[in-house]
Design a protein around this motif. Structure first.
Motif, short mmCIF file in Angstrom:
data_model
loop_
_atom_site.label_atom_id
_atom_site.label_comp_id
_atom_site.label_asym_id
_atom_site.label_seq_id
_atom_site.Cartn_x
_atom_site.Cartn_y
_atom_site.Cartn_z
N GLU A 1 1.84 1.66 -3.53
CA GLU A 1 0.79 2.22 -4.27
C GLU A 1 0.55 3.60 -3.96
O GLU A 1 0.16 4.46 -4.86
CB GLU A 1 -0.41 1.53 -3.89
N ALA A 2 0.67 4.25 -2.72
CA ALA A 2 0.57 5.55 -2.34
C ALA A 2 1.68 6.40 -3.12
O ALA A 2 1.38 7.66 -3.48
CB ALA A 2 0.61 5.76 -1.01
N TRP B 1 -4.16 8.01 4.79
CA TRP B 1 -4.28 7.08 3.49
C TRP B 1 -3.91 5.77 4.07
O TRP B 1 -4.55 4.55 4.04
CB TRP B 1 -3.35 7.59 2.44
N ARG C 1 0.92 -1.27 0.00
CA ARG C 1 -0.01 -0.10 0.03
C ARG C 1 0.96 1.28 0.10
O ARG C 1 0.51 2.21 -0.40
CB ARG C 1 -1.06 0.02 1.35
N ARG D 1 3.13 5.75 -6.11
CA ARG D 1 2.77 5.68 -7.35
C ARG D 1 1.67 6.54 -7.87
O ARG D 1 1.50 7.36 -8.65
CB ARG D 1 2.18 4.39 -7.87
N GLU D 2 0.58 6.73 -6.77
CA GLU D 2 -0.42 7.84 -6.98
C GLU D 2 -0.15 9.08 -6.50
O GLU D 2 -0.93 9.92 -6.90
CB GLU D 2 -1.68 7.11 -6.12
N VAL E 1 0.30 10.57 -3.55
CA VAL E 1 -0.23 10.83 -2.04
C VAL E 1 0.80 11.96 -1.66
O VAL E 1 1.92 11.44 -1.52
CB VAL E 1 -0.65 9.57 -1.29
#
Length: 78
Positions: free
Chosen positions: A53-54, A67, A50, A56-57, A59
């Motif tokens: 993923e954060a 998050w 996660r 990559r996004e 955040v």
């Protein structure tokens, strides 16, 4: 020649401080994700995924804690 040495030393010092700052930020983010995972190995892997993923996004750091807390709450209980 003196100016060249001063320039190289200054640039090297600035680069080192930037590198150290980035490493410390990454360690803090990783530590946050692992603290939310407790001692469960599968949950640790989930939280590190996660965290990736954060990143990559995109955040923001100020939103990262919330998050990750939401991601930890969404962890499928077995």
């Amino acid at each position: 020649m003196d100016y060249f040495i001063i320039f190289i030393t200054t640039v090297t010092g600035l680069y080192f401080h930037w590198w150290l700052y980035v490493r410390i930020k990454r360690w803090m983010d990783r530590d946050l994700a692992l603290s939310l995972a407790s001692r469960d190995a599968a949950r640790r892997d989930y939280m590190l995924e996660r965290l990736d993923e954060a990143r990559r996004e995109g955040v923001k750091r100020r939103d990262l804690a919330q998050w990750l807390e939401r991601a930890a709450a969404d962890y499928p209980a077995s």
